[in-house]
Design an enzyme around this catalytic site. Sequence first.
Site, short mmCIF file in Angstrom:
data_model
loop_
_atom_site.label_atom_id
_atom_site.label_comp_id
_atom_site.label_asym_id
_atom_site.label_seq_id
_atom_site.Cartn_x
_atom_site.Cartn_y
_atom_site.Cartn_z
CE LYS A 263 6.35 -49.25 -13.21
NZ LYS A 263 7.46 -49.89 -12.48
CG ASN A 264 10.08 -48.55 -14.84
OD1 ASN A 264 9.45 -48.47 -13.78
ND2 ASN A 264 10.07 -49.62 -15.59
CB CYS B 92 6.95 -57.23 -10.07
SG CYS B 92 5.81 -55.97 -10.64
NE ARG C 18 12.80 -57.24 -9.44
CZ ARG C 18 11.91 -56.31 -9.81
NH1 ARG C 18 10.69 -56.34 -9.31
NH2 ARG C 18 12.26 -55.34 -10.64
CG ASP D 163 9.47 -54.03 -17.71
OD1 ASP D 163 9.88 -52.90 -17.38
OD2 ASP D 163 9.74 -55.07 -17.08
NE ARG E 243 3.78 -51.58 -8.09
CZ ARG E 243 4.85 -52.32 -8.37
NH1 ARG E 243 4.77 -53.62 -8.42
NH2 ARG E 243 6.02 -51.74 -8.61
C1 EPZ Z 1 13.94 -52.16 -13.52
O1 EPZ Z 1 14.01 -53.13 -12.49
C2 EPZ Z 1 12.46 -51.92 -13.74
N1 EPZ Z 1 11.86 -51.42 -12.52
C3 EPZ Z 1 11.76 -53.21 -14.16
O2 EPZ Z 1 10.43 -52.85 -14.52
C4 EPZ Z 1 12.45 -53.77 -15.41
O3 EPZ Z 1 11.88 -55.02 -15.70
C5 EPZ Z 1 13.95 -53.92 -15.17
O4 EPZ Z 1 14.51 -52.66 -14.74
C6 EPZ Z 1 14.69 -54.36 -16.43
O5 EPZ Z 1 14.47 -53.43 -17.45
C7 EPZ Z 1 11.98 -50.10 -12.24
O6 EPZ Z 1 12.58 -49.35 -13.00
C8 EPZ Z 1 11.32 -49.61 -10.98
P1 EPZ Z 1 17.60 -54.71 -13.16
P2 EPZ Z 1 15.44 -53.45 -11.79
O7 EPZ Z 1 18.38 -54.29 -11.98
O8 EPZ Z 1 16.22 -52.21 -11.69
C9 EPZ Z 1 19.79 -58.70 -12.01
C10 EPZ Z 1 8.12 -52.93 -14.48
O9 EPZ Z 1 7.32 -53.80 -14.90
N2 EPZ Z 1 20.41 -57.89 -10.95
O10 EPZ Z 1 17.94 -54.14 -14.51
O11 EPZ Z 1 15.18 -54.24 -10.56
C11 EPZ Z 1 18.31 -58.94 -11.77
O12 EPZ Z 1 18.09 -60.06 -10.94
C12 EPZ Z 1 9.34 -53.36 -13.72
O13 EPZ Z 1 7.99 -51.69 -14.66
C13 EPZ Z 1 21.44 -58.45 -10.22
O14 EPZ Z 1 21.84 -59.60 -10.43
O15 EPZ Z 1 16.06 -54.41 -12.91
C14 EPZ Z 1 17.79 -59.17 -13.16
O16 EPZ Z 1 18.04 -60.51 -13.51
C15 EPZ Z 1 9.40 -54.85 -13.51
N3 EPZ Z 1 22.02 -57.70 -9.24
C16 EPZ Z 1 18.67 -58.28 -14.02
O17 EPZ Z 1 19.82 -57.95 -13.21
C17 EPZ Z 1 21.61 -56.42 -8.96
O18 EPZ Z 1 22.19 -55.78 -8.05
C18 EPZ Z 1 18.01 -56.97 -14.42
O19 EPZ Z 1 17.60 -56.31 -13.24
C19 EPZ Z 1 20.55 -55.88 -9.71
C20 EPZ Z 1 19.96 -56.64 -10.71
#
Ligand code: EPZ
Length: 429
Positions: free
Chosen positions: A22-23, A117, A122, A306, A398
């Site tokens: 998915k990701n 989610c 976020r 995840d 999803r």
């Molecule tokens: C991706 O989310 C995945 N979603 C998530 O999978 C996964 O948990 C996550 O990466 C971490 O591996 C998709 O790929 C659609 P991040 P994303 O940006 O991109 C902080 C699932 O279950 N952050 O790596 O939103 C954020 O708050 C889902 O499949 C900032 O501070 O994750 C978090 O603490 C759930 N500023 C950390 O970084 C930003 O601009 C990691 O978030 C962006 C993120």
Amino acid sequence: MEKIVINGGTPLFGQVEISGSKNAALPIIYACALVKGKCVLENIPAISDITYSFEILKGIGAKIKMLDKTTYEVDCTDIQPCSSDYDMVRRIRGSYYLLGAEFGRFGKAKVGLPGGCNFGVRPIDQHIKGFEALGGTTSTEGGYVEINSENGPVGANIFFDVSSVGATLNIMIAATLAEGTTVIENAAREPHIVDCANFLNSCGARISGAGSNVIKIKGVRELYGCTYAIIPDMIEAGSFMVAAVATRGSVKITNVIPKHLESISAKLEEMGATIEEFDDAVHVTASGTIKKTNVKTLPYPGFPTDMHPQMSALLCTAEGTSYVNESIFENRFRYVEELKRMGAKIKVDGRIVYIEGGTPLTPAPVIATDLRGGIAVMIAALTAKGRTEISEIKLIERGYDNIVAKMQALGADVKKIVVPDADDLEQAN
Ligand code: EPZ
């Protein structure tokens, strides 16, 4: 309303084939919007996040053709930027990759803020930081993110404050057609980032370093269509690995890349499971007592966030007290209350979940609180003798392709039922 009903207490036995990631599929589908031409994407999972994404692209003028159950032709030759449907976009998180694609190709973008989610805040500040470094003027008003520029993105050096998966992908996508070279430092290293870079390079991009903390993107003038197969879903694979151990079964999980599963395999072996690796499969077996362990979620190649809820469900069946330290998201603990309904001795203190194992879980009506919380309560229900009913199952669908049939094929007593909800009953009267 649909529910999943599980009569647990039976070990899982047999073989299951994992679907496409998915990701990885999400950023690659939106990256097709960079291309004036046809892309054929293979190994696409049949899940609602993907369906929504195709609807969003069709809404801005893309032509999407299903060639077979897992293969789609995506033609974004005639898309209109800044015209995506606000309500569709807010249904998922991955829709924000449309920002990078529109900005990269048209020098401007306007997309509603994403959904996804609910793990607390976020933020997308790292995405914004990257777009502005590439010369974009951004605004976040009225529920939209807007990016404008004089002549499109210009290559830049960007050092992320957080190794964000989404921001790394979004900026990599935008920089592909930038004027000049972009270097992303403190980039995330997840396999789906490598997959998206490989897809873009197959379309004529010049990206190097994906999978490391430093990614270099040499801008090109335009991209051309290609045929590309998405990598297998490492979290779906990990979820079945955990389910096999939790039920003390023996399951061969095929269509995987074992290297992507290394942190999960290491943890499960530490707990006493046996894992046999093949080129594109892992065979997971467990019986008797499973030892406690401690987990800290980290960016790849560390233990994936995840997989956190699934591990908590498994640790309920282990001997002794374990903990899961969630270092990525400040609030992905809503599943804990559902496990408590099943008798789990589990509590959250700050960002650490403590689990006291040794007491068998018992059936109870529970809900899927989010995508991975949902699969976690399914795993818990598979271990609990008796009938567990799970509601809000659309959240599971999803991200899990055909999950009920896959579990049934492993011998689980699981089915999907439809129950009239209040609206239906009202209409009936
Ligand atoms: C991706 O989310 C995945 N979603 C998530 O999978 C996964 O948990 C996550 O990466 C971490 O591996 C998709 O790929 C659609 P991040 P994303 O940006 O991109 C902080 C699932 O279950 N952050 O790596 O939103 C954020 O708050 C889902 O499949 C900032 O501070 O994750 C978090 O603490 C759930 N500023 C950390 O970084 C930003 O601009 C990691 O978030 C962006 C993120």
